[in-house]
Motif scaffolding. Structure first.
Motif, PDB file in Angstrom:
ATOM      1  N   LYS A 592      22.242  99.041   9.846  1.00  0.00           N
ATOM      2  CA  LYS A 592      21.734  98.324   8.671  1.00  0.00           C
ATOM      3  C   LYS A 592      20.261  98.624   8.420  1.00  0.00           C
ATOM      4  CE  LYS A 592      24.480  94.074   8.738  1.00  0.00           C
ATOM      5  NZ  LYS A 592      25.133  94.197   7.430  1.00  0.00           N
ATOM      6  N   ASP A 593      19.542  98.978   9.474  1.00  0.00           N
ATOM      7  CA  ASP A 593      18.088  99.116   9.330  1.00  0.00           C
ATOM      8  C   ASP A 593      17.643 100.573   9.220  1.00  0.00           C
ATOM      9  OD1 ASP A 593      17.774  96.363   9.488  1.00  0.00           O
ATOM     10  OD2 ASP A 593      17.752  96.404  11.683  1.00  0.00           O
ATOM     11  N   VAL A 594      18.587 101.482   9.118  1.00  0.00           N
ATOM     12  CA  VAL A 594      18.226 102.897   9.145  1.00  0.00           C
ATOM     13  C   VAL A 594      18.234 103.463   7.724  1.00  0.00           C
ATOM     14  CG1 VAL A 594      18.763 105.154  10.124  1.00  0.00           C
ATOM     15  CG2 VAL A 594      19.244 103.068  11.436  1.00  0.00           C
ATOM     16  N   GLY A 595      17.170 104.167   7.403  1.00  0.00           N
ATOM     17  CA  GLY A 595      17.050 104.768   6.082  1.00  0.00           C
ATOM     18  C   GLY A 595      16.940 106.283   6.157  1.00  0.00           C
ATOM     19  N   LEU A 596      17.308 106.919   5.059  1.00  0.00           N
ATOM     20  CA  LEU A 596      17.183 108.378   4.916  1.00  0.00           C
ATOM     21  C   LEU A 596      16.213 108.677   3.787  1.00  0.00           C
ATOM     22  CD1 LEU A 596      20.842 109.786   4.981  1.00  0.00           C
ATOM     23  CD2 LEU A 596      19.164 109.734   6.846  1.00  0.00           C
ATOM     24  N   GLU A 638       6.045 101.669   8.804  1.00  0.00           N
ATOM     25  CA  GLU A 638       6.734 102.962   8.829  1.00  0.00           C
ATOM     26  C   GLU A 638       8.026 102.890   9.641  1.00  0.00           C
ATOM     27  OE1 GLU A 638       6.856 107.183   7.866  1.00  0.00           O
ATOM     28  OE2 GLU A 638       6.075 105.335   6.994  1.00  0.00           O
ATOM     29  N   GLY A 639       8.073 102.003  10.655  1.00  0.00           N
ATOM     30  CA  GLY A 639       9.266 101.904  11.490  1.00  0.00           C
ATOM     31  C   GLY A 639       9.335 103.019  12.521  1.00  0.00           C
ATOM     32  N   VAL A 640      10.517 103.217  13.067  1.00  0.00           N
ATOM     33  CA  VAL A 640      10.731 104.166  14.155  1.00  0.00           C
ATOM     34  C   VAL A 640      11.462 105.382  13.615  1.00  0.00           C
ATOM     35  CG1 VAL A 640      11.771 104.506  16.437  1.00  0.00           C
ATOM     36  CG2 VAL A 640      10.950 102.220  15.753  1.00  0.00           C
ATOM     37  N   ARG A 641      10.909 106.556  13.866  1.00  0.00           N
ATOM     38  CA  ARG A 641      11.551 107.791  13.437  1.00  0.00           C
ATOM     39  C   ARG A 641      12.735 108.063  14.358  1.00  0.00           C
ATOM     40  NH1 ARG A 641      11.315 113.423  14.102  1.00  0.00           N
ATOM     41  NH2 ARG A 641      11.007 114.628  12.176  1.00  0.00           N
ATOM     42  N   ARG A 642      13.877 108.355  13.803  1.00  0.00           N
ATOM     43  CA  ARG A 642      15.084 108.540  14.608  1.00  0.00           C
ATOM     44  C   ARG A 642      15.744 109.868  14.295  1.00  0.00           C
ATOM     45  NH1 ARG A 642      15.458 104.939  18.832  1.00  0.00           N
ATOM     46  NH2 ARG A 642      15.325 102.781  18.138  1.00  0.00           N
ATOM     47  N   GLU A 643      16.128 110.594  15.345  1.00  0.00           N
ATOM     48  CA  GLU A 643      16.977 111.764  15.162  1.00  0.00           C
ATOM     49  C   GLU A 643      18.396 111.266  14.897  1.00  0.00           C
ATOM     50  OE1 GLU A 643      16.041 114.986  15.309  1.00  0.00           O
ATOM     51  OE2 GLU A 643      13.943 114.461  15.711  1.00  0.00           O
ATOM     52  N   LEU A 644      18.998 111.723  13.829  1.00  0.00           N
ATOM     53  CA  LEU A 644      20.333 111.232  13.473  1.00  0.00           C
ATOM     54  C   LEU A 644      21.360 112.357  13.513  1.00  0.00           C
ATOM     55  CD1 LEU A 644      19.492 108.986  10.358  1.00  0.00           C
ATOM     56  CD2 LEU A 644      19.804 108.270  12.742  1.00  0.00           C
TER      57      LEU A 644
END
Lengths: 670, 670
Positions: A592-596, A638-644
């Motif tokens: 829910k909290d992940v954006g592209l 900015e939040g946390v950068r995530r490898e998806l």
């Protein structure tokens, strides 16, 4: 009229592909696993008309849990017969034979054939046609009989079914003393038209047409809507209503709120709508072409039927379909919500996207490719979208577990997963039937005059079709690594003496990018209605040619702005992707909290699916996203950068994990 | 325990303000307009117990259209009595007297008093307590009686109502031979507790408490849920259910799915939920403080009631409330959807936001400001949000037209507008009642020991309150141009001999920005729970002081990210804004295609409302937006730059136009 359940035998799947891998799994595992389920749950023996403990369960009204058992058995027989033609299995063969014998033994002297009203409520047959699924079950028995006779070349199942059709035809219609009823759950209409096209039975045609034309008549039975009339006869007030009716007289639930030709939008239970419109498309199709044993039937209102089909199709595809080809946001009535109401999951307002409904979309799309005089690649685009996404996600990699609902996002109350079986087990055997007859969906074809042939290629894979035209046996083969790569190599055979036209679908997502090799001389090809037409001049010069379809770069996809959502997902070719927690151990909130961010680089990675054989690998996609809490979003953090890692939506829930999955992530702009 | 319907008479509105302008309109226009409606539609004469043609209408079950007439009359009497105290009106006075005489004449010898079961179905009283609103009507009659005796100083209405309470108390409760029922529509509970606090009637207290404690008991009546039990007694299958029940036994519709203390989330019909929890807060409040005529009543489970109230309040405010203070997304049950399901309009999935529900939120919030031992400014913030937005939008500028639903966006099927009246006319007189007793919502106050006094100021306007403390008559006046400006000037009088503590709410949207003048010496003020506490040392030194509240710059507001929406709107102080087509002649699509960019400059413009007197002007806001079609959004097109005018949401639909309106526009980023 042909349809894929008949024509699929002309097609052979010739090499490794995603489709043939799924077919092999069904043939070798799923058919038997489903047979085991029928045996374990009671369906297998139900036509013996003994008592089963579940018949005592009165907790569900109007449809008790066992009401669909006839159809569960029928659909399994149908699927089994399709696959037996490919790959013989002695146990499956024996089960079909035994089931057919039991069905024959269950028929009443007057032709009636239904488990519930033979065993549980013998005095009440045909008293609740809105809810009690007698005609739905009959329709599936008819389809089973057609598949059975096609494989077994005998009439052991056709015989009782013809008798049952005669029984129904006698009772229902516009004649004196007949009831002007039509089934609450459409299915028998398409079965009867299929029966007509095989047998030429005018009774079957007339009955189907009556059902289609009478449906939704506000004053059909003694001046009343038939469902009001029969409700009064049962002594029920209109306030006593099934749980699927949100309000009294919610006849739109079963597409009976108005005559079909007057319905402005597609409404109600999605499977019912698809089966109904498939039959309507068949009716239209039969007004254009017959079959060797069944002549075309004139239909004065054909333009109205075409307009209605186009209108309802467009409403569905433009305003009521998910990115995955799923339809039906509303769980209560397993069907359509209002225009643009397409939440991704149960905790966002609903997302039903039933497996059977997308099988139904494929059936309807395939029929419209014949029935609509204007060939339109949109039908085939949607058919392919459903196939590789909402339909294919309905079965696990091992072929033993299934889904009913296919939401685009999981939630705490509905984790991403699959089940061995369902009380209402319509979906698993529908996947079997579909894959069994899949060859019939790849293309259609025929002859014209004495020396003409044509093939319209809708779906690409490794396959070959054989058909007769102009006295010759024409073959067309295609070889490709679809849906992962866009190169398709064709070889046309046996057409030396014919003027052959071939149309190749250019999917809309290719955005016009394709290359034909050898290149065409001027005037020998043309683009029309989403297809590249190869004229006889081209096919005569090039029996071997290839098509390279573009659009296989990963692309960002988003729902229509009027959905009120702002999400981004990934797709590649016809395949829609999702993220799941199996690749993202840190995830605990269903993404829910992940954006592209649109425009971010996306890398491709070939993966061999665990435990799968040839054709079970897939292209995974890697990009980066940002995990931002509601507080981050409020404060601009900015939040946390995530490898998806994105995997095909159809592949979800095959690797364990917590059942957290999502197709559309928050759109964080560019 | 005090409540605003009693204490409002201590407050005088002292000068022009938005609130007093609305009150003047109601006093001079609305009360009479509503009386005209009661006369024209049949309610006025209904207690004469004659026949009315509408009684023949059987189209609605279970609640026929006239079922709420008793309450319509009662609520009008209540509102009329509140305003008569302010401004005498001979016609209104005469109507109240005549209605009271008719009500007295309609009572049965045994105390029963209800129109429907006296005239239409005389044999069926108390047979359908879930649906038939007898107790709801009784509750409003009780409230009317309390308002009547407060103004008229006689017992002409109290007398029959006491008799009716005795009738109900005799029939329902936990004793032998009593039914363990509780009303489908809560209301009588809060009325009985109010009755107790005025009269000290222990019967009234016990009955209300029984209803609150028994509600949702799964085995209350002979081992069954009461509503199952009475349904069986009526011979109805559980499948016969009101249209407001989406499924069978949807008892959450009326908050009866579980005992109140066990309910994890707020569910169902929003008005019912608010009235019920208001009564629960009263119960809790009465365990802490009594009134001169009614002692406090011990409540062993008080901590559980407090926990339940806080839990359900937070669930509502954090996850189920619109930016305007509206509650209830779902039209079918006029109530709450799932968490974060807050579409803006009917064509996006629903937005009911009933007027009565927000009146109920204000009642609940005001009660919680007493009942919760921890003073919490959030309660008052939400109370104010509802007042200036969802409640105030429910009445037209001229006081003659009203709303029932208050969606945040219009659509083709539901244009923005108001109606003269409704068949189910609960909302208009609720606005009247609320504004009539509004003085009671501004502040609460009291004395402590012999020489203490305190005032908690919740809402700012032009007003003065007088109350007794420590033998003195204390007055506190406030002067301001709220909600347009944040400066509030206070003057404390009569408190020279007292230690006086004053708490001033600092709204959350002020984000801590405020200035107190004269400045406080160290240790004489403190911020706590959203209030600035002025200690006796401060108030003794400064009988005249002023507060400047910040936060009146226009600000962008957005719903929670988990709503799945990405919209931006504008607010200023407590007022939420909207755009409507009256200012934007080009608009034809309900502002679906218009986006805002956070950070864009917003200009303010003072406007005098047409036809309004003092206090009816407002601050409009101007900024720019971008009209971009779905195709523009797809292609990244810039669209058309538009000058936009925002007006207060409460002000919408007062200037003609096409009824196109929207609060939240597409968020186009910064």
């Amino acid at each position: 009229m042909s349809n894929p359940q008949i024509t699929f035998r002309q097609t052979t799947f010739t090499g490794p592909s995603l489709l043939s891998a799924r077919r092999r799994t069904i043939s070798r595992t799923t058919i038997r696993a489903q047979l085991d389920q029928l045996r374990a749950n009671g369906q297998y023996d139900c036509f013996k008309l003994g008592w089963h403990p579940i018949y005592d369960d009165k907790s569900r009204w109007p449809a008790p849990l066992h009401l669909f058992w006839d159809s569960d058995v029928a659909k399994w027989i149908e699927g089994a017969c399709y696959f037996l033609a490919d790959e013989y299995d002695v146990e499956v063969d024996a089960a079909v034979r035994e089931l057919v014998a039991m069905i024959r033994g269950a028929q009443h002297a007057d032709g009636y054939l239904n488990i519930h009203f033979s065993v549980v409520e013998p005095g009440k047959r045909w008293t609740n046609i809105r809810d009690m699924h007698e005609m739905y079950n009959a329709g599936h028995l008819i389809e089973a009989a057609l598949a059975h006779t096609q494989y077994y070349r005998n009439d052991l199942l056709m015989e009782p079914i013809e008798k049952y059709i005669a029984h129904i035809r006698h009772r229902f219609g516009s004649g004196d003393g007949q009831l002007r009823a039509y089934p609450g759950h459409p299915e028998i209409e398409l079965a009867l038209l299929r029966f007509y096209s095989v047998t030429g039975s005018r009774d079957a045609y007339d009955l189907a047409r009556f059902f289609l034309e009478e449906r939704g008549n506000p004053t059909g039975q003694d001046g009343q809507h038939f469902y009001d009339w029969e409700m009064e006869r049962r002594g029920e007030p209109r306030w006593k209503r099934p749980n699927s009716f949100p309000m009294d007289r919610s006849y739109w639930y079963c597409q009976a709120h108005a005559p079909i030709l007057d319905q402005p939008t597609i409404e109600g239970h999605a499977v019912r709508a698809m089966y109904l419109l498939t039959a309507a498309a068949d009716l239209l199709n039969l007004s254009r072409t017959g079959s060797p044993s069944a002549p075309a039937q004139p239909l004065a209102a054909a333009p109205d039927w075409l307009a209605a089909l186009r209108r309802l199709w467009s409403n569905m595809v433009d305003k009521k379909m998910y990115l995955t080809g799923g339809i039906g946001a509303m769980a209560q009535w397993e069907g359509f919500g209002i225009d643009y109401f397409l939440p991704q999951g149960a905790d966002e307002g609903g997302c039903y996207a039933e497996t059977c409904a997308s099988v139904g979309v494929m059936m309807l799309a395939e029929r419209l490719l014949h029935a609509d005089p204007e060939l339109d690649g949109r039908y085939a685009d949607v058919m392919e979208l459903c196939l590789y996404n909402n339909v294919m996600t309905a079965m696990s990699l091992d072929g033993r577990a299934f889904t009913y609902e296919n939401p685009l996002a999981s939630c705490e109350g509905a984790p991403s997963g699959r089940e061995d079986w369902f009380w209402c087990a319509c979906c698993p055997p529908n996947v079997t039937r579909l894959f069994g007859s899949l060859g019939g969906y790849l293309w259609d074809y025929g002859g014209g005059g004495e020396d003409e042939a044509w093939v319209n290629v809708h779906l690409y894979t490794n396959a070959e079709v054989k058909f007769a035209a102009g006295g010759a046996e024409v073959t067309l083969s295609q070889k490709s690594n679809w849906p992962w790569e866009g190169n398709v190599q064709f070889e046309l055979g046996g057409a030396e003496a014919l003027e052959t036209t071939i149309r190749l679908r250019i999917p809309a997502w290719a955005e016009g990018a394709f290359v034909l090799t050898p290149a065409a001389a001027p005037g020998t090809t043309a683009l029309e209605g989403g297809y590249l037409r190869l004229c006889p001049a081209y096919t005569a010069a090039h029996a071997v040619f290839s098509l390279d379809v573009g659009g296989f770069a990963p692309r960002f996809v988003a729902p229509h702005p009027y959905t009120g959502q702002r999400t981004l997902g990934l797709a590649r070719g016809p395949v829609v992707y999702c993220v799941e927690d199996a690749d993202h151990g840190w995830e605990g909130n269903h993404f829910k909290d992940v954006g592209l961010r649109r425009g971010e680089a996306v890398r491709e990675e070939w993966r061999s699916a665990d435990g799968g054989g040839d054709g079970e690998g897939y292209v995974a996609l890697r990009t980066v996203g940002w995990e931002r809490s509601p507080e981050d979003l409020q404060s601009g953090g900015e939040g946390v950068r995530r490898e998806l890692v994105f995997v095909p939506f159809y592949f979800r829930a095959n690797r364990g994990g917590k059942g957290q999955m999502r197709v559309g992530l928050r759109d964080d702009g560019r």
